[in-house]
Design a protein around this motif. Structure first.
Motif, mmCIF file in Angstrom:
data_model
loop_
_atom_site.group_PDB
_atom_site.id
_atom_site.type_symbol
_atom_site.label_atom_id
_atom_site.label_comp_id
_atom_site.label_asym_id
_atom_site.label_seq_id
_atom_site.Cartn_x
_atom_site.Cartn_y
_atom_site.Cartn_z
ATOM 1 N N GLY A 10 -1.381 5.003 11.435
ATOM 2 C CA GLY A 10 -2.026 3.772 10.988
ATOM 3 C C GLY A 10 -3.340 3.466 11.665
ATOM 4 N N SER A 11 -3.864 4.405 12.438
ATOM 5 C CA SER A 11 -5.126 4.148 13.139
ATOM 6 C C SER A 11 -6.288 3.912 12.187
ATOM 7 C CB SER A 11 -5.450 5.318 14.073
ATOM 8 O OG SER A 11 -4.494 5.425 15.096
ATOM 9 N N ASN A 12 -6.185 4.452 10.970
ATOM 10 C CA ASN A 12 -7.249 4.274 9.985
ATOM 11 C C ASN A 12 -6.898 3.223 8.930
ATOM 12 O OD1 ASN A 12 -8.864 6.344 11.144
ATOM 13 N ND2 ASN A 12 -7.615 7.897 10.114
ATOM 14 N N ASP A 13 -5.809 2.512 9.152
ATOM 15 C CA ASP A 13 -5.393 1.458 8.232
ATOM 16 C C ASP A 13 -6.103 0.167 8.627
ATOM 17 O OD1 ASP A 13 -4.022 -0.729 7.034
ATOM 18 O OD2 ASP A 13 -2.232 0.509 6.752
ATOM 19 N N PHE A 14 -7.068 -0.253 7.820
ATOM 20 C CA PHE A 14 -7.903 -1.405 8.165
ATOM 21 C C PHE A 14 -7.068 -2.661 8.381
ATOM 22 C CE2 PHE A 14 -10.095 -5.245 6.708
ATOM 23 C CZ PHE A 14 -11.146 -5.299 7.596
ATOM 24 N N PHE A 15 -6.155 -2.941 7.454
ATOM 25 C CA PHE A 15 -5.388 -4.188 7.534
ATOM 26 C C PHE A 15 -4.439 -4.186 8.737
ATOM 27 C CE2 PHE A 15 -6.589 -3.843 3.058
ATOM 28 C CZ PHE A 15 -7.227 -5.062 2.893
ATOM 29 N N LEU A 16 -3.876 -3.022 9.039
ATOM 30 C CA LEU A 16 -3.006 -2.927 10.203
ATOM 31 C C LEU A 16 -3.788 -3.184 11.478
ATOM 32 C CD1 LEU A 16 -0.183 -2.234 11.348
ATOM 33 C CD2 LEU A 16 -0.941 0.155 11.466
ATOM 34 N N GLN A 17 -4.951 -2.558 11.603
ATOM 35 C CA GLN A 17 -5.758 -2.737 12.800
ATOM 36 C C GLN A 17 -6.279 -4.163 12.929
ATOM 37 O OE1 GLN A 17 -5.738 -0.434 15.175
ATOM 38 N NE2 GLN A 17 -4.373 0.628 13.742
ATOM 39 N N ASN A 54 -0.543 0.046 20.167
ATOM 40 C CA ASN A 54 -1.651 -0.426 19.333
ATOM 41 C C ASN A 54 -2.343 -1.636 19.951
ATOM 42 O OD1 ASN A 54 -2.176 0.908 16.539
ATOM 43 N ND2 ASN A 54 0.045 0.984 16.785
ATOM 44 N N GLY A 209 2.998 -6.168 2.987
ATOM 45 C CA GLY A 209 1.556 -6.224 3.185
ATOM 46 C C GLY A 209 0.911 -7.495 2.696
#
Length: 230
Positions: A10-17, A54, A209
């Motif tokens: 998920g490092s590239n998941d904008f909403f997660l970050q 994270n 989400g």
């Protein structure tokens, strides 16, 4: 210093970050004295380790120097699941006097983010965590790092987190959505309060989400203890 590559889905998941940035900001709003934070949960597999890593990554991206201490000496997953390091010495060896701290801290590919693994399973984890060596380790870490994130075992299963949390500036609970009963959460909160720990708030994990998954209270049923994240 030894090095390792930290693997985080998920490092590239904008909403997660963005969610972790919100959580990071909420912790900062708790006050500048909140720098050593314990993370626990009620049960296994609620995502506390992923949240810990994270959150540390998010602080490091602000230019902060961050240490993650894997204090789950009973059933750690950080080394095996999130790095390629095999059987590393770590916290248990440091607290037992078998290794120096400098030999057990790993630099990651994320600038400013360091890890201390749990080490081998000791026969007396509670005694080690409640001893003077662990308290000294946290004091020294506070002098060297801007933030220290301590990943602890689930408090609904073993008592370790209640021993660790009072030695930290605050403790944060991770709850998998719809996986924890109100009574179970209340019992964990009561145990933390009984130990004298400062409860900062709760992180809801594994939600859809469409809702904000981090940095919100789990519900009014758990009372004012979670007001820090409202």
């Amino acid at each position: 210093m030894k090095t390792t590559v930290l693997k985080l889905a998920g490092s590239n998941d904008f909403f997660l970050q963005e969610s972790f940035k919100t959580l990071r900001t909420n912790i900062q709003f708790c006050g500048p004295e909140i720098r050593v934070v314990a993370v626990t949960s009620c049960h296994e597999n609620e995502g506390k380790t992923v949240v810990s890593l994270n959150l540390a990554k998010s602080f490091a991206e602000l230019g902060k120097k961050v240490l993650v201490v894997d204090a789950d000496m009973r059933k750690s997953v950080i080394a095996g699941r999130h790095t390629s390091v095999k059987g590393p010495a770590g916290l248990s060896e440091v607290l037992s006097g078998l290794e120096q701290v400098t030999e057990c801290v790993y630099e990651t590919q994320i600038p400013g983010l360091h890890l201390m693994f749990s080490g081998q399973y000791p026969p007396n984890p509670v005694e080690l965590l409640g001893g003077s060596y662990f308290a000294r380790l946290l004091r020294n870490a506070r002098e060297s790092y801007d933030y220290v994130i301590v990943d602890t075992p689930p408090l609904g299963l073993v008592i370790d987190a209640a021993v660790i949390a009072p030695q930290c500036d605050g403790v944060m609970m991770v709850m998998a959505n719809d996986a924890v009963r109100v009574r179970q959460a209340q019992e964990v909160v009561a145990q933390l309060e009984k130990s004298g720990a400062k409860l900062l708030g709760v992180v809801r994990n594994n939600v859809s989400g469409k809702s904000n998954p981090y940095g919100k209270p789990y519900g009014k049923a758990y009372g004012k203890a979670y007001k820090a994240y409202r």
